[in-house]
Design a protein around this motif. Structure first.
Motif, PDB file in Angstrom:
ATOM      1  N   VAL A  14      51.819 -18.353  66.386  1.00 18.09           N
ATOM      2  CA  VAL A  14      50.997 -18.282  67.594  1.00 18.09           C
ATOM      3  C   VAL A  14      49.574 -17.810  67.303  1.00 18.09           C
ATOM      4  CG1 VAL A  14      50.734 -17.190  69.843  1.00 18.09           C
ATOM      5  CG2 VAL A  14      52.989 -17.966  69.089  1.00 18.09           C
ATOM      6  N   VAL A  15      49.432 -16.624  66.715  1.00 13.92           N
ATOM      7  CA  VAL A  15      48.099 -16.055  66.494  1.00 13.92           C
ATOM      8  C   VAL A  15      47.261 -16.890  65.527  1.00 13.92           C
ATOM      9  CG1 VAL A  15      46.840 -14.052  65.587  1.00 13.92           C
ATOM     10  CG2 VAL A  15      48.774 -13.722  67.135  1.00 13.92           C
ATOM     11  N   PRO A  16      47.794 -17.322  64.366  1.00 13.07           N
ATOM     12  CA  PRO A  16      46.980 -18.179  63.485  1.00 13.07           C
ATOM     13  C   PRO A  16      46.510 -19.456  64.174  1.00 13.07           C
ATOM     14  CG  PRO A  16      48.901 -17.379  62.301  1.00 13.07           C
ATOM     15  CD  PRO A  16      49.092 -16.998  63.731  1.00 13.07           C
ATOM     16  N   LEU A  17      47.369 -20.072  64.987  1.00 13.74           N
ATOM     17  CA  LEU A  17      46.979 -21.292  65.684  1.00 13.74           C
ATOM     18  C   LEU A  17      45.846 -21.028  66.670  1.00 13.74           C
ATOM     19  CD1 LEU A  17      50.319 -23.189  66.423  1.00 13.74           C
ATOM     20  CD2 LEU A  17      48.356 -24.036  65.141  1.00 13.74           C
ATOM     21  N   ILE A  18      45.956 -19.943  67.429  1.00 15.18           N
ATOM     22  CA  ILE A  18      44.917 -19.609  68.404  1.00 15.18           C
ATOM     23  C   ILE A  18      43.578 -19.396  67.700  1.00 15.18           C
ATOM     24  CG2 ILE A  18      44.107 -17.855  70.042  1.00 15.18           C
ATOM     25  CD1 ILE A  18      47.006 -17.409  70.852  1.00 15.18           C
ATOM     26  N   THR A 106      39.693  -3.863  71.106  1.00 11.07           N
ATOM     27  CA  THR A 106      39.055  -2.678  70.534  1.00 11.07           C
ATOM     28  C   THR A 106      39.365  -2.554  69.043  1.00 11.07           C
ATOM     29  OG1 THR A 106      40.976  -1.347  71.186  1.00 11.07           O
ATOM     30  CG2 THR A 106      39.115  -1.419  72.718  1.00 11.07           C
ATOM     31  N   ASN A 107      40.476  -3.141  68.638  1.00  9.84           N
ATOM     32  CA  ASN A 107      40.853  -3.188  67.221  1.00  9.84           C
ATOM     33  C   ASN A 107      41.473  -4.560  66.980  1.00  9.84           C
ATOM     34  OD1 ASN A 107      41.947  -3.002  64.665  1.00  9.84           O
ATOM     35  ND2 ASN A 107      42.838  -0.968  64.964  1.00  9.84           N
ATOM     36  N   ILE A 108      40.694  -5.476  66.433  1.00 12.46           N
ATOM     37  CA  ILE A 108      41.150  -6.858  66.321  1.00 12.46           C
ATOM     38  C   ILE A 108      42.371  -6.982  65.425  1.00 12.46           C
ATOM     39  CG2 ILE A 108      39.618  -7.413  64.400  1.00 12.46           C
ATOM     40  CD1 ILE A 108      40.797  -9.673  67.317  1.00 12.46           C
ATOM     41  N   PHE A 109      42.516  -6.083  64.460  1.00 10.63           N
ATOM     42  CA  PHE A 109      43.689  -6.148  63.584  1.00 10.63           C
ATOM     43  C   PHE A 109      44.954  -5.793  64.356  1.00 10.63           C
ATOM     44  CE2 PHE A 109      40.097  -5.311  60.734  1.00 10.63           C
ATOM     45  CZ  PHE A 109      40.228  -6.394  59.874  1.00 10.63           C
ATOM     46  N   GLU A 110      44.823  -4.890  65.317  1.00 11.73           N
ATOM     47  CA  GLU A 110      45.954  -4.561  66.182  1.00 11.73           C
ATOM     48  C   GLU A 110      46.355  -5.781  67.008  1.00 11.73           C
ATOM     49  OE1 GLU A 110      47.107  -1.185  69.545  1.00 11.73           O
ATOM     50  OE2 GLU A 110      45.016  -1.724  69.205  1.00 11.73           O
ATOM     51  N   ASP A 111      45.358  -6.524  67.504  1.00 13.73           N
ATOM     52  CA  ASP A 111      45.660  -7.698  68.321  1.00 13.73           C
ATOM     53  C   ASP A 111      46.149  -8.857  67.464  1.00 13.73           C
ATOM     54  OD1 ASP A 111      45.003  -6.680  70.911  1.00 13.73           O
ATOM     55  OD2 ASP A 111      42.906  -6.712  70.315  1.00 13.73           O
ATOM     56  N   LEU A 112      45.626  -9.003  66.260  1.00 15.47           N
ATOM     57  CA  LEU A 112      46.133 -10.037  65.363  1.00 15.47           C
ATOM     58  C   LEU A 112      47.601  -9.785  65.019  1.00 15.47           C
ATOM     59  CD1 LEU A 112      43.084 -10.516  62.950  1.00 15.47           C
ATOM     60  CD2 LEU A 112      43.916 -12.143  64.651  1.00 15.47           C
ATOM     61  N   ALA A 113      47.984  -8.503  65.034  1.00 17.84           N
ATOM     62  CA  ALA A 113      49.379  -8.147  64.782  1.00 17.84           C
ATOM     63  C   ALA A 113      50.231  -8.256  66.046  1.00 17.84           C
ATOM     64  CB  ALA A 113      49.474  -6.735  64.214  1.00 17.84           C
ATOM     65  N   GLY A 114      49.586  -8.544  67.194  1.00 19.53           N
ATOM     66  CA  GLY A 114      50.335  -8.717  68.439  1.00 19.53           C
ATOM     67  C   GLY A 114      50.940  -7.441  68.965  1.00 19.53           C
ATOM     68  N   LEU A 115      50.250  -6.317  68.804  1.00 13.75           N
ATOM     69  CA  LEU A 115      50.815  -5.031  69.189  1.00 13.75           C
ATOM     70  C   LEU A 115      50.531  -4.652  70.639  1.00 13.75           C
ATOM     71  CD1 LEU A 115      50.006  -2.970  65.942  1.00 13.75           C
ATOM     72  CD2 LEU A 115      52.121  -4.161  66.569  1.00 13.75           C
ATOM     73  N   ARG A 116      49.726  -5.457  71.331  1.00 13.64           N
ATOM     74  CA  ARG A 116      49.442  -5.177  72.741  1.00 13.64           C
ATOM     75  C   ARG A 116      49.913  -6.335  73.601  1.00 13.64           C
ATOM     76  NH1 ARG A 116      44.146  -4.256  74.759  1.00 13.64           N
ATOM     77  NH2 ARG A 116      43.384  -5.950  73.453  1.00 13.64           N
ATOM     78  N   GLN A 117      50.125  -6.068  74.892  1.00 15.43           N
ATOM     79  CA  GLN A 117      50.566  -7.108  75.808  1.00 15.43           C
ATOM     80  C   GLN A 117      49.507  -8.196  75.973  1.00 15.43           C
ATOM     81  OE1 GLN A 117      53.555  -7.447  77.256  1.00 15.43           O
ATOM     82  NE2 GLN A 117      54.294  -5.654  76.165  1.00 15.43           N
ATOM     83  N   ASN A 120      47.059 -11.857  72.787  1.00 16.04           N
ATOM     84  CA  ASN A 120      46.671 -13.265  72.669  1.00 16.04           C
ATOM     85  C   ASN A 120      45.315 -13.536  73.303  1.00 16.04           C
ATOM     86  OD1 ASN A 120      49.001 -13.828  71.293  1.00 16.04           O
ATOM     87  ND2 ASN A 120      50.041 -14.813  72.992  1.00 16.04           N
ATOM     88  N   ILE A 121      45.093 -12.970  74.494  1.00 16.08           N
ATOM     89  CA  ILE A 121      43.799 -13.159  75.152  1.00 16.08           C
ATOM     90  C   ILE A 121      42.703 -12.470  74.352  1.00 16.08           C
ATOM     91  CG2 ILE A 121      42.470 -12.681  77.242  1.00 16.08           C
ATOM     92  CD1 ILE A 121      44.999 -12.996  78.842  1.00 16.08           C
ATOM     93  N   ALA A 122      43.003 -11.292  73.788  1.00 19.37           N
ATOM     94  CA  ALA A 122      42.021 -10.585  72.966  1.00 19.37           C
ATOM     95  C   ALA A 122      41.646 -11.410  71.738  1.00 19.37           C
ATOM     96  CB  ALA A 122      42.570  -9.224  72.542  1.00 19.37           C
ATOM     97  N   VAL A 123      42.627 -12.089  71.143  1.00 20.52           N
ATOM     98  CA  VAL A 123      42.346 -12.955  69.989  1.00 20.52           C
ATOM     99  C   VAL A 123      41.458 -14.124  70.409  1.00 20.52           C
ATOM    100  CG1 VAL A 123      43.376 -14.533  68.303  1.00 20.52           C
ATOM    101  CG2 VAL A 123      44.421 -12.307  68.728  1.00 20.52           C
ATOM    102  N   VAL A 124      41.692 -14.665  71.605  1.00 16.89           N
ATOM    103  CA  VAL A 124      40.831 -15.737  72.122  1.00 16.89           C
ATOM    104  C   VAL A 124      39.389 -15.252  72.244  1.00 16.89           C
ATOM    105  CG1 VAL A 124      40.336 -17.167  74.146  1.00 16.89           C
ATOM    106  CG2 VAL A 124      42.678 -16.946  73.324  1.00 16.89           C
ATOM    107  N   ILE A 125      39.203 -14.061  72.803  1.00 18.07           N
ATOM    108  CA  ILE A 125      37.846 -13.514  72.969  1.00 18.07           C
ATOM    109  C   ILE A 125      37.193 -13.289  71.618  1.00 18.07           C
ATOM    110  CG2 ILE A 125      36.552 -11.505  73.794  1.00 18.07           C
ATOM    111  CD1 ILE A 125      38.619 -11.266  76.052  1.00 18.07           C
ATOM    112  N   PHE A 126      37.931 -12.714  70.685  1.00 21.64           N
ATOM    113  CA  PHE A 126      37.373 -12.487  69.337  1.00 21.64           C
ATOM    114  C   PHE A 126      37.021 -13.807  68.669  1.00 21.64           C
ATOM    115  CE2 PHE A 126      38.068 -12.045  64.726  1.00 21.64           C
ATOM    116  CZ  PHE A 126      37.076 -11.115  64.438  1.00 21.64           C
TER     117      PHE A 126
END
Length: 212
Positions: A14-18, A106-117, A120-126
């Motif tokens: 999911v995250v790599p594709l996004i 606030t921490n893109i590595f945290e979002d790349l790891a999918g640790l927040r609800q 995915n949207i945070a990865v889109v913004i980044f």
């Protein structure tokens, strides 16, 4: 192992594709004339379609009288239901501005790891920021930007190949999941699952129509 492993591989993509797909979309943009409009449209379409999908999911659940607690009563399902109820209580106490702010990474590595609800949207913004930065670099330093574009194209090819490899596992993963469900469920549970599958297909078809 086979069934759950297949599901885990799908989640892995999911995250790599996004990230790769969105950044590559920016690298294929010629010029910056409509950049603001493009970026706004990407985020607006994402948020609106997620909201529409949520409404459709709720409507289908009510229409088919679905109750997840009735499908199975295993420990994992009970824990998942408890988590969902806890999450609903948290969201109910969150204001709209707080929910919007939660989308910002606030921490893109945290979002790349999918640790927040809202990872995915945070990865889109980044990804959008990376794409905008690329366009700025391409305008001032085209040679450096060309290297980055080649790298993204290479990553896109690699991720696409990984998707192909994972999808080749689909017959085995789905077969294993179906055998497990048939072997460990009662006849009534299977009927409930059939109702769920039909409802899911109805919802998916509606979403396909909306996207089309």
């Amino acid at each position: 192992i086979i069934g759950n492993g297949y599901v885990s591989f799908l989640q892995m993509l999911v995250v790599p594709l996004i990230f790769v797909s969105l950044v590559r979309a920016f690298t294929r943009v010629e010029g910056e004339n409509n950049l603001g409009k493009i970026g706004f449209n990407v985020l607006a379409v994402l948020i609106i379609t997620v909201a529409v999908a949520s409404v459709i999911g709720l409507s289908i659940a009510l229409l088919f009288n679905l109750d997840g607690a009735e499908f199975t009563q295993g420990a994992a399902e009970t824990a998942r239901i408890a988590y969902i109820q806890e999450r609903q209580a948290e969201i109910a106490d969150t204001t709209l501005p707080q929910q919007i702010l939660s989308f910002i990474p606030t921490n893109i590595f945290e979002d790349l790891a999918g640790l927040r609800q809202s990872s995915n949207i945070a990865v889109v913004i980044f990804s959008a920021f990376v794409g905008v930065a690329y366009l700025g670099v391409a305008r001032k330093h085209p040679e450096e930007a060309s290297y980055f574009k080649k790298m993204i194209d290479m990553l896109d090819a690699i991720v696409s190949r990984i998707v192909t490899l994972v999808l080749r596992m689909a017959p085995y993963g789905i077969f294993a999941l179906m055998v497990k469900a048939m072997a460990s469920s009662s006849f009534q549970a299977l009927l409930n699952m059939a109702t769920f599958v039909i409802a899911a297909y109805v919802a998916i078809i509606i979403m396909f129509a909306i996207h089309a």
